[in-house]
Scaffold this active site. Structure first.
Site, PDB file in Angstrom:
ATOM      1  N   ASP A  31       3.385 -36.582 -34.803  1.00  0.00           N
ATOM      2  CA  ASP A  31       4.206 -37.653 -34.221  1.00  0.00           C
ATOM      3  C   ASP A  31       4.637 -37.307 -32.790  1.00  0.00           C
ATOM      4  O   ASP A  31       4.732 -36.137 -32.419  1.00  0.00           O
ATOM      5  CB  ASP A  31       5.438 -37.879 -35.117  1.00  0.00           C
ATOM      6  CG  ASP A  31       6.124 -39.202 -34.825  1.00  0.00           C
ATOM      7  OD1 ASP A  31       5.499 -40.089 -34.219  1.00  0.00           O
ATOM      8  OD2 ASP A  31       7.301 -39.341 -35.202  1.00  0.00           O
ATOM      9  N   HIS A  48      -1.962 -40.696 -27.180  1.00  0.00           N
ATOM     10  CA  HIS A  48      -2.848 -40.621 -28.352  1.00  0.00           C
ATOM     11  C   HIS A  48      -4.103 -39.819 -28.004  1.00  0.00           C
ATOM     12  O   HIS A  48      -4.614 -39.051 -28.826  1.00  0.00           O
ATOM     13  CB  HIS A  48      -3.239 -42.020 -28.835  1.00  0.00           C
ATOM     14  CG  HIS A  48      -2.082 -42.805 -29.348  1.00  0.00           C
ATOM     15  ND1 HIS A  48      -1.145 -42.252 -30.187  1.00  0.00           N
ATOM     16  CD2 HIS A  48      -1.690 -44.091 -29.151  1.00  0.00           C
ATOM     17  CE1 HIS A  48      -0.231 -43.168 -30.480  1.00  0.00           C
ATOM     18  NE2 HIS A  48      -0.541 -44.284 -29.853  1.00  0.00           N
ATOM     19  N   LEU A 142     -12.508 -24.664 -44.538  1.00  0.00           N
ATOM     20  CA  LEU A 142     -11.325 -25.528 -44.486  1.00  0.00           C
ATOM     21  C   LEU A 142     -11.690 -27.002 -44.670  1.00  0.00           C
ATOM     22  O   LEU A 142     -12.669 -27.478 -44.098  1.00  0.00           O
ATOM     23  CB  LEU A 142     -10.639 -25.367 -43.123  1.00  0.00           C
ATOM     24  CG  LEU A 142      -9.463 -26.310 -42.876  1.00  0.00           C
ATOM     25  CD1 LEU A 142      -8.156 -25.600 -43.135  1.00  0.00           C
ATOM     26  CD2 LEU A 142      -9.465 -26.857 -41.468  1.00  0.00           C
ATOM     27  N   SER A 207       8.264 -40.891 -43.532  1.00  0.00           N
ATOM     28  CA  SER A 207       7.466 -42.049 -43.093  1.00  0.00           C
ATOM     29  C   SER A 207       6.300 -42.384 -44.032  1.00  0.00           C
ATOM     30  O   SER A 207       5.161 -42.543 -43.596  1.00  0.00           O
ATOM     31  CB  SER A 207       6.969 -41.853 -41.652  1.00  0.00           C
ATOM     32  OG  SER A 207       8.051 -41.694 -40.772  1.00  0.00           O
TER      33      SER A 207
END
Ligand code: IPE
Ligand code: IPE
Ligand code: MG
Length: 251
Positions: A31, A48, A142, A207
């Site tokens: 965020d 972004h 991963l 959220s």
């Protein structure tokens, strides 16, 4: 570089990490992109873009520590409320991110997956992510899990609806609906619950992210905006996680 050692040596200010106690699943609410950009007099979308460029670095750090799953909250079911141009920019990021990073991710044995609803995503977004999932499907390192068009309340509602259907169809006995059964109806049914949740940008909330799965996760917050979240902060979060005592209701 620090593989095969018990602890990661402290590079300058970096905390020491006990490699035997690395969280298996780390979830991150990435965020603060918009505020990062605003602070610099840039349009929100520049934040972004910068945020996207930060994903690989943290993925590599997690991979090197032996983290098994890294779930990155990239777009929520509520983020459709944003201006059309911003949503469109976000939806175009996967087709920039994957061509740019996929080779290195493959070299590092990273497997891409997605948690969220494909319905509603533009074709070009889906194509980019599905291509990356396909190309990395045999990798065993991963798991880089993008929560994309994901919302936890919807996930639970759909899960309950599916359970009811299965009960009606006779493939599920209602007396068998326990926690494990409920988990198996979540989109994350094949993943362990997160051990550690990190949220950047100073907001102290969840959220609508993984509400069921985070029941006993350790929560760690930082004021840093996502584009400026560093490997060092990531290590600090893990070091703090390792100092905590998880009791799961026990003593
Ligand atoms: C997080 O940054 C990225 C997404 C939610 C897609 P924000 O865009 O929420 O940035 P802030 O919180 O407005 O600063
Ligand atoms: C959460 O951030 C969603 C993602 C990071 C993708 P938001 O910026 O959407 O959350 P709120 O609106 O501050 O709660
Ligand atoms: Mg935000």
């Amino acid at each position: 570089m620090w593989l095969n050692k018990k602890t990661k040596p402290a590079a300058s200010t970096s905390p020491e990490i006990d490699l035997d106690k690395v969280p298996a699943h780390i979830a991150i609410i990435m965020d603060g992109n918009g505020r990062w950009a605003k602070q610099r007099g840039l349009p929100r979308v520049a934040g972004h873009h910068s945020g996207m460029r930060n994903v690989k670095k943290i993925t590599m750090a997690a991979n090197e520590l032996g983290v098994k799953v890294l779930t990155m909250y990239a777009f929520s079911t509520e983020n459709w409320k944003r201006p059309k141009e911003e949503v469109e920019f976000l939806m175009k990021l996967p087709q920039e991110f994957f061509p740019l990073e996929i080779e290195e991710l493959i070299q590092n044995n990273v497997r891409i997956r997605m948690t969220g609803w494909k319905e509603g995503l533009p074709d070009y977004t889906l194509k980019a992510i599905e291509g990356a999932i396909e190309r990395t499907k045999d990798n065993t390192g991963l798991i880089l899990n993008f929560a994309l068009n994901y919302g936890s309340r919807k996930e639970m509602l759909v899960g309950v609806q599916n359970m009811i259907q299965d009960v009606k169809a006779g493939s599920l006995d209602s007396t068998e609906i326990d926690e494990a059964c409920f988990s198996s109806y979540m989109l994350t049914s094949d993943l362990p619950d997160p051990d550690l949740l990190i949220r950047t940008s100073g907001e102290l909330r969840i959220s609508n992210f993984l509400l069921w799965q985070l029941a006993y996760s350790e929560l760690w917050f930082t004021d840093a905006y996502w584009p400026e979240f560093t490997e060092d902060l990531f290590l600090q979060a893990i070091a703090e996680f390792q100092r905590r005592g998880r009791r799961f209701g026990g003593i």
